[in-house]
Design a protein around this motif. Structure first.
Motif, PDB file in Angstrom:
ATOM      1  N   GLN A 444       0.852  -1.187   0.000  1.00  0.00           N
ATOM      2  CA  GLN A 444       0.000   0.000   0.000  1.00  0.00           C
ATOM      3  C   GLN A 444       0.884   1.232   0.000  1.00  0.00           C
ATOM      4  N   LEU A 445       0.721   2.083  -1.000  1.00  0.00           N
ATOM      5  CA  LEU A 445       1.462   3.340  -1.104  1.00  0.00           C
ATOM      6  C   LEU A 445       0.511   4.484  -0.769  1.00  0.00           C
ATOM      7  N   ILE A 446       0.875   5.290   0.219  1.00  0.00           N
ATOM      8  CA  ILE A 446       0.075   6.445   0.626  1.00  0.00           C
ATOM      9  C   ILE A 446       0.839   7.694   0.206  1.00  0.00           C
ATOM     10  N   ILE A 447       0.311   8.416  -0.759  1.00  0.00           N
ATOM     11  CA  ILE A 447       0.957   9.609  -1.320  1.00  0.00           C
ATOM     12  C   ILE A 447       0.281  10.835  -0.727  1.00  0.00           C
ATOM     13  N   THR A 448       1.053  11.728  -0.110  1.00  0.00           N
ATOM     14  CA  THR A 448       0.478  12.891   0.578  1.00  0.00           C
ATOM     15  C   THR A 448       1.251  14.156   0.245  1.00  0.00           C
ATOM     16  N   ALA A 449       0.594  15.296   0.453  1.00  0.00           N
ATOM     17  CA  ALA A 449       1.214  16.622   0.334  1.00  0.00           C
ATOM     18  C   ALA A 449       0.434  17.581   1.225  1.00  0.00           C
ATOM     19  N   HIS A 500      -4.283  13.635  -0.676  1.00  0.00           N
ATOM     20  CA  HIS A 500      -3.737  12.301  -0.466  1.00  0.00           C
ATOM     21  C   HIS A 500      -4.418  11.311  -1.404  1.00  0.00           C
ATOM     22  N   CYS A 501      -3.776  10.167  -1.633  1.00  0.00           N
ATOM     23  CA  CYS A 501      -4.374   9.053  -2.366  1.00  0.00           C
ATOM     24  C   CYS A 501      -3.613   7.776  -2.015  1.00  0.00           C
ATOM     25  N   ASN A 502      -4.252   6.644  -2.268  1.00  0.00           N
ATOM     26  CA  ASN A 502      -3.668   5.341  -1.971  1.00  0.00           C
ATOM     27  C   ASN A 502      -3.582   4.517  -3.251  1.00  0.00           C
ATOM     28  N   VAL A 503      -2.451   3.846  -3.437  1.00  0.00           N
ATOM     29  CA  VAL A 503      -2.235   2.950  -4.567  1.00  0.00           C
ATOM     30  C   VAL A 503      -1.789   1.602  -4.015  1.00  0.00           C
ATOM     31  N   PHE A 504      -2.309   0.515  -4.594  1.00  0.00           N
ATOM     32  CA  PHE A 504      -1.995  -0.821  -4.101  1.00  0.00           C
ATOM     33  C   PHE A 504      -1.276  -1.624  -5.188  1.00  0.00           C
ATOM     34  N   PHE A 505      -0.327  -2.447  -4.743  1.00  0.00           N
ATOM     35  CA  PHE A 505       0.389  -3.376  -5.611  1.00  0.00           C
ATOM     36  C   PHE A 505       0.121  -4.791  -5.107  1.00  0.00           C
ATOM     37  N   GLY A 506      -0.196  -5.705  -6.001  1.00  0.00           N
ATOM     38  CA  GLY A 506      -0.317  -7.107  -5.644  1.00  0.00           C
ATOM     39  C   GLY A 506       0.977  -7.843  -5.920  1.00  0.00           C
TER      40      GLY A 506
END
Length: 702
Positions: A444-449, A500-506
């Motif tokens: 889980q990648l949480i990208i914020t600013a 913010h947004c969340n990106v997921f990798f399997g």
């Protein structure tokens, strides 16, 4: 003596007359015989001629009758073939109409009123550009009122396959005295005075605008009159004024352009070339709309992370149209999966020849040609653009994304085949991917600013580097592990979605390395190098043109390791579970495909068994986690971020990267396999994953 002489003379006269009569009788007899013979001969000739005529007439009649029979048979065959063809065409037309109606229900078409409004907005934008170009030219000493620029569109809008919410990709081609950096974007030092960016942001119709001058294709991202419009700019060195009928396909306009200018023009040139190379535009557009929907729903529509983009799909569908120029849209979709599922991707997909005439070649432009450039031979997927200079539009594809694409091609081939025989529906082709049910382990990648403007820039930068994380997982696991990047972005409802947004990798094992050998052998995989490499890449956020640092305090990326059961509820579908689908597992490796077939035929008994197995597996995982947590508490190995912080220097400026360990010990996973329950999969190599969560802090620590 006188009497005897007279009697002898009489005798001679009588004999002479008798001989004369005999000769006359003989002559008449001979003539009559000759006449009879001649008559008989003529009669025989006439009879033979008549017989011959009768024979010839008989032969002619037989031949004519045979020809008539052949013609009748040929007509029957043609009528049969025509009937069969008409029946097939009628069926294809019916399927195409059904496909088109379903696409309209899926809201991939824009209404007529919305199309008209979109054209009006583009017309207003064009008027703004003409007004700005004249004003700017006048300020630079070019008072000619006829100076103009041209506005072109490309992408989905130019191809005629855009949807209601689609953005508009546009390109402005201006004269040589209007520069991209100075005039189009402007400089921050003088508050962008006189630039088109300044002109747009002050316009009443502009709702949002962000300048991205350091992108591969520099552009303004705007929301104007309710439409998202990306505006790129290119000035032509050879033109003091841009003609209205400028031919963008001509190679002459490429002379003197920089790399950004060539790439900016490539969009328009490729779109126009596609429309020129495809003849049946209506069927092409229906098929392309269906496949764009398929790619978006199946999670393989994102060129930036290594999947398909709009141009890739457009080229692949165009190639199918070249092979089957008279096919209906339904058959084009079916043929699309049939062809590309069996394609050897080391073979380039090309619509035109790579050979360019010497007079059209421009020195300095890199033209894709693996015959000349040996490094291009090793690219994993090769879909070549049809406009000069040719480029590989899928250079971002990695081993992981190629594996995912192959699985989706195979699944699409099976499902479309079932659609044609009535065992499936078109909606099954583009059903939503069950991303969080595919694998057991996720990143889980949480990208914020800190603010919306910074977040837009930071999100775009991090998104463009996600492919590095995929490649890092492949490289540092020595090819044993692959990563499936999710293309959908999620927002935590408890946080501001604007920052913010969340990106997921399997994560899943490489199918080519988990077969054969000692399947029970444990293998330790350390992901720390991949994470650290990705952190260094995104941290090096600088302006390509000036070299200045673009990173600002508050910009951060946090990465977590999750099991399937730990996926946040807001990322899952409503109810927390996916709907049962008999087609979801199609295209996976052979074992998973067999299990999917057994699942579809097993009924409620198998369903209950699967649910019980999942519950038991979840309980086992919980017990393991509790045991590990207890051991960690006893050993007191969990440290605070402060104690684990370390300093690093990026672009000459002190910035702190905080490393927060999820667990001190390596996290042991039963398997990092596709979500299947077969014994063969449980026998796959067990992998030990050492993982670190990386958080970028906004302030430096001394």
């Amino acid at each position: 003596s006188s009497s005897s002489s007279s009697s002898s003379s009489r005798c001679r006269r009588r004999c002479g007359s008798r001989r004369s009569r005999c000769r006359g009788l003989l002559t008449r007899t001979t003539r009559e015989r000759e006449k009879r013979e001649t008559h008989a001969m003529m009669t025989a000739q006439n009879l033979s001629e008549a017989q011959r005529r009768e024979d010839d007439d008989g032969v002619d009649d037989a031949k004519e009758q045979q020809q008539q029979q052949q013609q009748q048979q040929r007509r029957r065959d043609e009528e049969g073939a025509r009937t069969k063809e008409n029946g097939s065409n009628a069926l294809d037309i019916k399927r195409t109409e059904e496909l088109d109606s379903l696409l309209r229900l899926e809201d991939v078409y824009e209404s007529a009123s919305e199309c008209t409004r979109r054209e009006e907005v583009l017309g207003e934008l064009n008027e703004m550009l003409q007004d700005w170009i004249r004003t700017r030219s006048l300020s630079k000493g070019h008072p000619d009122e006829s100076i103009r620029c041209n506005l072109y569109t490309f992408g989905s809008y130019r191809l005629g396959v855009h949807g209601p919410a689609a953005d508009i990709d546009s390109l402005v081609i201006g004269p040589k005295h209007i520069d991209r950096a100075e005039d189009f974007f402007g400089f921050e030092e003088d508050d962008f005075a006189g630039s088109f960016y300044d002109y747009m942001r002050k316009h009443e119709g502009t709702e949002k605008i962000v300048a991205v001058p350091d992108a591969v294709v520099p552009e303004l991202k705007t929301e104007f009159r309710g439409f998202e419009i990306d505006v790129a700019y290119c000035s032509l060195p050879g033109y003091s004024n841009v003609p209205l009928d400028l031919d963008v396909l001509s190679a002459k306009i490429l002379h003197g352009l920089d790399d950004a200018g060539v790439k900016s023009l490539a969009g328009c040139r490729v779109a126009d070339s596609l429309l020129k190379l495809v003849t049946n535009h209506s069927q092409y557009r229906i098929a392309l709309r269906a496949l764009r929907l398929w790619a978006a729903r199946r999670g393989v529509y994102s060129n930036v992370v290594g999947f398909f983009g709009g141009v890739n799909l457009a080229i692949l569908v165009a190639r199918v149209c070249q092979l089957y120029p008279n096919a209906s849209a339904s058959m084009l979709v079916y043929s699309f999966f049939q062809i590309w599922d069996n394609w050897v991707w080391t073979t380039p997909v090309m619509l035109t020849s790579l050979d360019i005439a010497p007079k059209d070649q421009i020195p300095g432009l890199r033209h894709w040609d693996e015959r000349v450039n040996k490094t291009e031979r090793y690219q994993l997927m090769k879909i070549i653009t049809p406009a000069y200079p040719a480029q590989n539009s899928t250079f971002n594809v990695s081993s992981s994304t190629l594996e995912v694409l192959k699985r989706e091609f195979k699944r699409g081939k099976i499902v479309t085949g079932k659609v044609l025989i009535g065992e499936a529906k078109w909606m099954d082709v583009w059903s939503d991917v069950q991303f969080f049910a595919k694998y057991k382990t996720y990143l889980q990648l949480i990208i914020t600013a800190d603010n919306e403007e910074d977040f837009k820039k930071w999100e775009g930068w991090v998104g463009s580097r996600l492919k590095n994380l995929v490649q890092g997982v492949e490289t540092f696991s020595e090819g044993a592990m692959m990563a499936h990047p999710g293309v959908k972005k999620f927002h935590d409802p408890e946080k501001d979605k604007e920052v913010h947004c969340n990106v997921f990798f399997g994560l899943f094992p490489n199918p080519t390395t988990t077969t054969g050998g000692n399947a029970k052998e444990k293998k330790k995989i350390n992901l720390n190098p991949a994470i650290e490499n990705f952190q260094m890449t995104v941290g090096n956020y600088i302006d390509r043109a000036t070299g200045s640092v673009n990173w600002k305090p508050g910009m951060g990326v946090q990465i977590k390791l999750l099991r399937k059961k730990d996926i946040p509820s807001w990322a899952l579908p409503e109810g927390g579970k996916y709907e049962e689908s008999a087609f979801e597992s199609l295209g996976l490796p052979e074992v998973a495909e067999k299990q999917a077939s057994a699942t579809a035929a097993g009924g409620e008994k198998n369903k209950r068994g699967r649910e019980e197995a999942e519950e038991a597996e979840e309980k086992d995982d919980n017990k393991k986690d509790e045991k590990q947590n207890e051991e960690l508490k006893k050993q007191k190995v969990v440290e605070t971020p402060e104690t684990l912080s370390n300093e690093e220097e990026i672009v000459g400026q002190k910035q702190v990267a905080t490393v927060e360990e999820v667990q001190k010990d390596d996290l042991l996973l039963d398997s990092i396999n596709d979500n299947t329950g077969e014994e063969e999969l449980h026998a796959t190599k067990k992998m030990k994953v050492s993982f670190a969560s990386i958080v970028r802090q906004g302030s430096s620590k001394k």
